[in-house]
Scaffold this active site. Structure first.
Site, short mmCIF file in Angstrom:
data_model
loop_
_atom_site.label_atom_id
_atom_site.label_comp_id
_atom_site.label_asym_id
_atom_site.label_seq_id
_atom_site.Cartn_x
_atom_site.Cartn_y
_atom_site.Cartn_z
N ASP A 1 -4.09 4.07 -3.82
CA ASP A 1 -2.82 3.57 -3.32
C ASP A 1 -2.18 4.67 -2.47
O ASP A 1 -2.31 5.86 -2.79
CB ASP A 1 -1.88 3.17 -4.46
CG ASP A 1 -0.61 2.52 -3.94
OD1 ASP A 1 -0.64 1.31 -3.65
OD2 ASP A 1 0.41 3.22 -3.80
N GLU B 1 1.42 5.92 -0.22
CA GLU B 1 2.79 5.76 0.23
C GLU B 1 2.86 6.33 1.64
O GLU B 1 2.20 7.34 1.94
CB GLU B 1 3.77 6.48 -0.71
CG GLU B 1 3.74 5.98 -2.14
CD GLU B 1 4.03 4.49 -2.29
OE1 GLU B 1 4.78 3.94 -1.45
OE2 GLU B 1 3.48 3.86 -3.22
N HIS C 1 6.15 2.09 -6.90
CA HIS C 1 6.09 2.53 -5.51
C HIS C 1 5.81 4.03 -5.41
O HIS C 1 6.16 4.67 -4.43
CB HIS C 1 7.37 2.18 -4.74
CG HIS C 1 7.52 0.71 -4.48
ND1 HIS C 1 6.68 0.00 -3.67
CD2 HIS C 1 8.43 -0.18 -4.95
CE1 HIS C 1 7.05 -1.26 -3.63
NE2 HIS C 1 8.11 -1.40 -4.41
N ASP D 1 0.99 3.20 -9.04
CA ASP D 1 0.51 1.93 -8.49
C ASP D 1 -1.01 1.82 -8.57
O ASP D 1 -1.55 0.73 -8.81
CB ASP D 1 0.97 1.77 -7.04
CG ASP D 1 2.46 1.51 -6.93
OD1 ASP D 1 3.14 1.54 -7.98
OD2 ASP D 1 2.95 1.28 -5.81
#
Length: 597
Positions: free
Chosen positions: A29, A31, A170, A175
């Site tokens: 994952d 960001e 998040h 995540d």
């Protein structure tokens, strides 16, 4: 009467592909500073490596994006400029992740987003994308979890539904951990449907019914080899014929996730057995497929099942020859053009020839000497016919016109092309665009048919042609063609002298009787496939018994030009008001729509 219960069949490891318990997944994952992988940058990478349901390792790191983090992104993720100020740059973080994920199958929730950023970062660093297999848990959720169970497929929704041990926040590592639990839950569901391999998981779709999956045993025992496969029903009637470089793998796909065509699902429901036909070369497989379709006419094959009915254009043999559409080529001294895909195409080609040459269009047989009192038709008044029926044109004068027609059919298509294009331009200048399009279609039909004749006719006349081409292993793929029919093919292993193998192939090859030229001793579609193989780069002619050539001024060049123009026209899309616009491909080439009115 109660229906018999399906007999369970234990699939072999070879059939299953890569068992899921042996697959190492790297759930990742990211960001980022925004949604565009071109303009935005990675701020955090989180990854969890799992195999057999157990966590093997984790990786989590902030990344200095080299650009300010927007306020709303900082509010959403909690990652601020101060937090990433001392974090490693992507030049250090991304290679570390790639090393962590080496040999794994990448998994992400909404994989196009995360993988898009990873690929963009790799491209900017110039280090090359490793070519990971990728699974998207959003895609799996669409086929695993119903709308009645969850309102959407967001990670937070799925994590709550499946009771994930980690709540998405998040933040990348949280995540990724939640995605691991979602992945394992969906794999558990799919396992109950018989999905136990990576290949089945990667292509899974809920459109494949349980009944379809239960027929996987029909692929048991099929070879991992190139060739043809034939699905048959309980009475032994062929339902479908296909070809593949790996028969077993392809047939298995009909019973698993990668085959979603409704017609094929119906076919699989009727199938009771699959018969393989192993072939030495891909060309042999393609040809055998055509022959089996022509022989059995399976109901689920969409391609033409009656190639023997293809029409031809015939220049008749009589005192005053004419053009006629016929269904077969005979050894009668006539000249033929074709074959054509339809009677309409053949008639269009005849119309193109009539446009260029004043050859008679009446269908009755004319005597060598005109009948007393014979009158000319309207075409003679329009200078579209020399009126040999009345004696206005002698037999020798008419024969000169027929010789030009024959040459245009067999050697030089330019007179027809020039005449029809001139007519098309005249009509376009008068803004009779529909009539111009009719003439354009006639010309296209003619050059396609003439080009086919000029390609097929010479090889059909060759008693034998032997050619060879290097295969992927460094050996030789040898093809023997007789009168346009594939008579034999073999593979010569690397390092083995090809001469003895070619001699043996000649002895074992099929004896082929010639057909009336230009028709080949095979269905024209088969001869076209043979020609496509012969025209590949790297093919070497070993021996030719006959003459294999194409005319320099033949229809092939004109066909290429016309079909390029047709492809360009397909880029023009209609506006809602009926005008014409420019499609994506044309726009990319800088074309602009023409202003009207």
């Amino acid at each position: 009467m109660q229906a018999p219960r399906p007999v369970p069949v234990q699939a072999t490891i070879d059939e299953l592909g890569t068992p899921l318990r042996d697959v190492t997944f790297c759930v990742v994952d990211l960001e980022t500073t925004g949604g565009s992988s071109e303009r935005c940058a990675i701020t955090e990478i989180g990854a969890v490596k799992v195999r057999g349901g157990e966590v093997l390792a984790e990786l989590g790191t902030l990344v200095n994006p080299g650009q300010p983090i927007p306020a709303f992104i900082a509010s959403l993720t909690g990652i601020t400029d101060a937090m990433v100020a001392v974090a490693p740059r992507v030049e250090q973080a991304l290679p570390a992740f790639l090393e962590f994920a080496r040999g794994c199958v990448l998994v992400a929730h909404n994989a196009p987003f995360d993988i898009g950023f990873l690929r963009a970062g790799v491209a900017r660093l110039g280090i090359g994308w490793p070519g990971f297999d990728v699974l998207d848990t959003v895609h799996l959720a669409r086929h695993t979890v119903t709308r009645e169970e969850v309102r959407d497929r967001r990670l937070a929704t799925l994590a709550r539904f499946f009771g994930a041990s980690t709540t998405p926040t998040h933040r990348a590592l949280d995540d990724a951990r939640a995605t691991v639990d979602v992945l394992h839950a969906m794999i558990g569901r799919l396992g109950n449907l018989g999905v136990t391999s990576l290949e089945e998981l990667r292509t899974f779709t809920s459109r494949v019914s349980p009944e379809q999956r239960r027929k996987r045993h029909l692929a048991e025992g099929l070879p991992h080899a190139p060739g043809v496969y034939v699905f048959a029903d309980a009475r032994g009637r062929a339902l479908y014929v296909g070809t593949s470089r790996d028969i077993r793998t392809r047939v298995r796909s009909y019973f698993t996730a990668s085959e979603t065509r409704s017609r094929m699902a119906e076919m699989v429901g009727l199938a009771e057995r699959v018969t393989p036909v192993v072939c030495a070369t891909p060309l042999e497989a393609e040809v055998r497929e055509l022959r089996l379709i022509a022989e059995h006419k399976p109901r689920y094959n969409r391609r033409s099942r009656h190639p023997e009915r293809a029409p031809w254009v015939k220049l008749t043999v009589e005192a005053f020859p004419r053009l006629s559409v016929v269904r077969e080529v005979r050894d009668d001294g006539a000249d033929y053009l074709g074959p054509f895909p339809s009677t309409l195409a053949a008639e269009q080609a005849v119309a193109a020839l009539h446009e260029a040459f004043a050859v008679r269009q009446c269908t009755r047989r004319l005597p060598a000497r005109p009948s007393p009192g014979a009158s000319a038709c309207a075409l003679a008044e329009m200078d579209r016919c020399g009126a040999p029926c009345t004696g206005a044109q002698s037999r020798d004068e008419y024969a000169a016109v027929v010789a030009e027609v024959r040459r245009a059919m067999l050697a030089d298509a330019r007179p027809v092309v020039e005449a029809v294009l001139a007519r098309t331009r005249t009509l376009a200048e008068r803004e009779a665009f529909e009539d111009a399009a009719v003439h354009r279609d006639r010309l296209t039909a003619f050059v396609r048919g003439a080009g086919r004749t000029q390609r097929i006719g010479p090889i059909a006349a060759c008693r034998e042609l032997v050619a060879a081409r290097r295969d992927d292993t460094g050996g030789w793929e040898v093809v023997l063609v007789r009168h346009g029919r594939l008579a034999g093919t073999t593979l010569v292993p690397r390092g083995t002298p090809p001469g003895p193998a070619i001699d043996a192939l000649r002895l074992a090859a099929e004896e082929v009787a010639p057909a009336p030229v230009p028709a080949p001793a095979a269905h024209p579609e088969e001869t076209e496939k043979v020609l496509c193989w012969l025209e590949q780069p790297g093919v070497r002619l070993v021996d030719v018994d006959g003459t294999w050539s194409c005319p320099v001024a033949g229809a092939g060049g004109s066909r290429a030009v016309l079909e390029t123009a047709a492809a360009a026209r397909s880029d023009v899309e209609p506006f809602p008001d009926g005008g014409r616009g420019v499609g994506p491909a044309a726009a990319a080439r800088g074309h602009r729509p023409r202003r009207t009115g």
